[in-house]
Scaffold this active site. Structure first.
Site, mmCIF file in Angstrom:
data_model
loop_
_atom_site.group_PDB
_atom_site.id
_atom_site.type_symbol
_atom_site.label_atom_id
_atom_site.label_comp_id
_atom_site.label_asym_id
_atom_site.label_seq_id
_atom_site.Cartn_x
_atom_site.Cartn_y
_atom_site.Cartn_z
ATOM 1 N N TYR A 141 -74.873 27.242 -4.911
ATOM 2 C CA TYR A 141 -75.052 28.697 -4.791
ATOM 3 C C TYR A 141 -75.728 29.313 -6.014
ATOM 4 O O TYR A 141 -76.019 28.623 -6.972
ATOM 5 C CB TYR A 141 -73.765 29.424 -4.397
ATOM 6 C CG TYR A 141 -72.521 29.296 -5.240
ATOM 7 C CD1 TYR A 141 -72.541 28.952 -6.575
ATOM 8 C CD2 TYR A 141 -71.279 29.550 -4.656
ATOM 9 C CE1 TYR A 141 -71.373 28.868 -7.313
ATOM 10 C CE2 TYR A 141 -70.101 29.465 -5.392
ATOM 11 C CZ TYR A 141 -70.166 29.125 -6.724
ATOM 12 O OH TYR A 141 -69.017 29.050 -7.449
ATOM 13 N N GLU A 142 -76.052 30.595 -5.893
ATOM 14 C CA GLU A 142 -76.828 31.314 -6.930
ATOM 15 C C GLU A 142 -78.212 30.707 -7.111
ATOM 16 O O GLU A 142 -78.724 30.629 -8.224
ATOM 17 C CB GLU A 142 -76.085 31.301 -8.274
ATOM 18 C CG GLU A 142 -74.993 32.302 -8.387
ATOM 19 C CD GLU A 142 -75.373 33.645 -7.850
ATOM 20 O OE1 GLU A 142 -76.521 34.065 -8.058
ATOM 21 O OE2 GLU A 142 -74.542 34.263 -7.183
#
Ligand SMILES: Cc1cc2nc3c(=O)[nH]c(=O)nc-3n(C[C@H](O)[C@H](O)[C@H](O)COP(=O)(O)OP(=O)(O)OC[C@H]3O[C@@H](n4cnc5c(N)ncnc54)[C@H](O)[C@@H]3O)c2cc1C
Length: 598
Positions: free
Chosen positions: A442-443
């Site tokens: 993620y990110e």
């Protein structure tokens, strides 16, 4: 049962002996009064909170997970999470580095970073609730209207409310240009927002009275693609003019994801059914506003993995000291026992040292980066602020991707130290491996981070920012070139520094003919750059340790630092040679493969 001791000694070493943080902070007016005793007191209390309040909830959170009531759309967090959060708020921890104008304590980011490492070691799933709030705070602080700031920032600062970032949709993750959530302007200047978001961390939970969602959506006249995305603040409960909570807004959790790790954090499918929101920043410029939040979050993800690497190392070491199995290859070491401790086996030491070297290298890099963020925000000289911002931009993808990739290697190595017990739940080690895996995804996946580093941050400015980092390496090399004790650190570092220029130039040249060359080389490139940066900090840490030992300091901490630096340069850093070789293999070996995938 695992255990956790906050690594305060190493933090003190980095803050005061390597980074000279108080001197640096004294040049920044908001932190001019900051002294070492205050820093120490905050870190000690933060460490206590992490190890005594949050850490005991880590395994229970993993086992219980979150529960959705499909009738009310309310989410119950694991036992103890809500009470611990109340204690966190009561202790004033959410406001540590927030702006005093909104009730914050105004402490430097570098202090908050230490706190977050410890919270993440203790319990990553729990820490994501306040962690995401911090990103929402930053985005509203940078791009909100005065009314939005007055409405939301005091409550986010105090921690009475939490925040989320709502980007991802079922058909759109990396490529946000595909997103479909719609925002319809209303006569009163607000917007009605409709769409479906997935994978929203802390999207719904029972720890606070209100949740402020920052939502990406499209206006009716929006151009296609990423240039047509706007950002909206959408509270769970509407906020009345006097600051009290009004009606329930049309944004709710439609389902919880069942996932590999971070079970204690609610990963929500969010339904927006004409939810009322207000525009944050300019129309169609939502991605730029959201990037403030994403950059904070990317460094935050590095801290998640740093925390996991540290706690996994501590527990693997404790196990290795106790576990006796087989005899040493060089003869019996513990004749009074039926076998020797597994610490006598070279490969066990290698696994432990790998985790230790990645934890301490990661801590050095992230604290350096945090101090740069403080300079970017608070230094009176605009040239220093600009320089700091440029370095933060360069280092952010390395913090995010290199530290999270290393944590996956390190937690897996720590699991291996425990043998079969590492795979068994009660020891807690397998949870660290599972929790660490999401940080690479993620990110912005680590592939996307590597494209950001090589494509935008390095080739995008002809290597100018990288050269500035290289100048720090050159200064260290020049200062230590006559010092024989430093040769084992300085020589490989200087060599990689020189190779990097040619290596970067070669990829840049090939990319002019074929853009896939960047995509083919980027992941290897980021790992090489990661080692260049870690190598610089490991050399600086070795330099300080050598100076202390030469001055007669007998604290074994410095010997341990030196031995870890030697291990790092001898066993981990040399992978840069094979990484450069594989990067140079080019794109054809990947892209001329249609027969494979037919
Ligand atoms: C537990 C969890 C929590 C999350 N929390 C949040 C949250 O709070 N808010 C939120 O908005 N989102 C959240 N996400 C979503 C997360 O950010 C996305 O999963 C991630 O950005 C990747 O998007 P995707 O899953 O759609 O993968 P895709 O974008 O479909 O990517 C699939 C693969 O293709 C690769 N790929 C895609 N495009 C390129 C490219 N241009 N070049 C090279 N490779 C490429 C990717 O690297 C990946 O390997 C969360 C996800 C999870 C699992």
């Amino acid at each position: 049962m695992p255990s956790y001791t906050p690594p305060l000694r190493d933090m003190q070493f980095l803050l005061h002996e390597v980074l000279h943080v108080t001197e640096a902070l004294h040049a920044m007016p908001p932190h001019a009064e900051m002294d070492a005793d205050t820093l120490t007191a905050v870190l000690e209390e933060g460490g206590k909170f992490a190890s005594e309040v949050i850490f005991p909830l880590n395994q229970v959170g993993d086992e219980q997970g979150c529960q959705l009531d499909t009738r009310t759309h309310e989410v119950k967090t694991p036992d103890g999470f809500k009470a611990a959060y109340a204690q966190y708020v009561q202790g004033g921890w959410p406001s540590l580095s927030c702006d005093p104008a909104y009730g914050g304590q105004g402490l430097p980011i570098v202090v908050n970073q230490c706190l977050y490492e410890m919270l993440n070691s203790a319990n990553q799933a729990w820490t994501m609730y306040p962690g995401l709030t911090h990103g929402a705070y930053e985005a509203l602080h940078a791009h909100g209207t005065e009314a939005q700031k007055q409405c939301y920032l005091p409550k986010l600062t105090s921690g009475e409310w939490t925040g989320t970032m709502c980007l991802t949709e079922p058909h759109c993750g990396t490529d946000l240009g595909l997103l479909r959530t719609k925002a319809e302007p209303q006569a009163d200047g607000t917007y009605r927002i409709t769409g479906n978001k997935i994978f929203i961390s802390a999207g719904e939970h029972d720890m606070v009275s209100n949740i402020v969602h920052l939502v990406l959506a499209r206006l009716p006249d929006a151009p296609a693609g990423s240039k047509g995305i706007s950002l909206f603040a959408v509270p769970k409960f509407l906020v009345l003019d006097d600051g009290s909570l009004g009606e329930r807004n049309g944004i709710y959790c439609g389902g919880l994801e069942h996932k590999m790790g971070i079970h204690g954090n609610a990963t929500c499918q969010m339904v927006l059914d004409g939810a009322l929101g207000t525009l944050v920043g300019q129309p169609h410029k939502g991605l730029a506003a959201m990037f403030v939040m994403m950059n904070v979050a990317r460094i935050g993800v590095g801290m998640q993995s740093l925390g996991l690497t540290e706690v996994a190392y501590q527990n693997a070491l404790a196990y290795a000291k106790e576990r006796i199995q087989s005899r040493s290859l060089t003869g019996v070491k513990s004749p009074n026992q039926p076998a020797d401790s597994i610490l006598v086996h070279p490969d066990v030491r290698k696994m432990l040292l790998t985790a230790k070297a990645y934890a301490e290298g990661g801590r050095a890099l992230s604290l350096h980066c945090a101090l740069l963020v403080d300079q970017e925000l608070s230094h009176p000289d605009p040239a220093v602020r600009a320089e700091a911002a440029e370095q933060v931009a360069l280092l952010t993808p390395i913090v995010k991707a290199f530290i999270t990739d290393n944590a996956w290697i390190a937690t897996s190595a720590c699991m291996q130290v425990l043998g079969g017990h590492g795979f068994i739940r009660e020891w807690g080690m397998e949870q660290y491996v599972r929790d660490a895996r999401i940080n690479m995804i993620y990110e912005g996946t680590n592939t996307i981070q590597s494209l950001d580093l090589l494509g935008r941050k390095v080739l995008g400015n002809q290597g100018a920012s990288l050269k500035k980092f290289g100048a720090q390496i050159t200064a260290l090399v020049m200062a230590e070139q006559g010092n024989e004790d430093m040769a084992e650190f300085i020589q490989p570092l200087a060599k990689l520094g020189q190779q990097m220029t040619q290596f970067t130039g070669e990829i840049g040249y090939k990319a002019l003919q074929n853009a896939d060359e960047v995509g083919a080389a980027a992941v290897d490139y980021l790992r090489v750059a990661g080692h260049l940066v870690f190598g610089y900090f490991w050399a600086r840490m070795a330099q300080v340790a050598l100076q202390r030992i030469a001055a007669g300091d007998r604290d074994p901490f410095y010997q341990a630092k030196l031995q870890t630096a030697r291990f790092y340069f001898a066993k981990l850093f040399p992978e840069t040679a094979s990484l450069m070789q594989t990067a140079r293999a080019g794109s054809a070996v990947l892209m001329d493969t249609d027969a494979v995938f037919a």
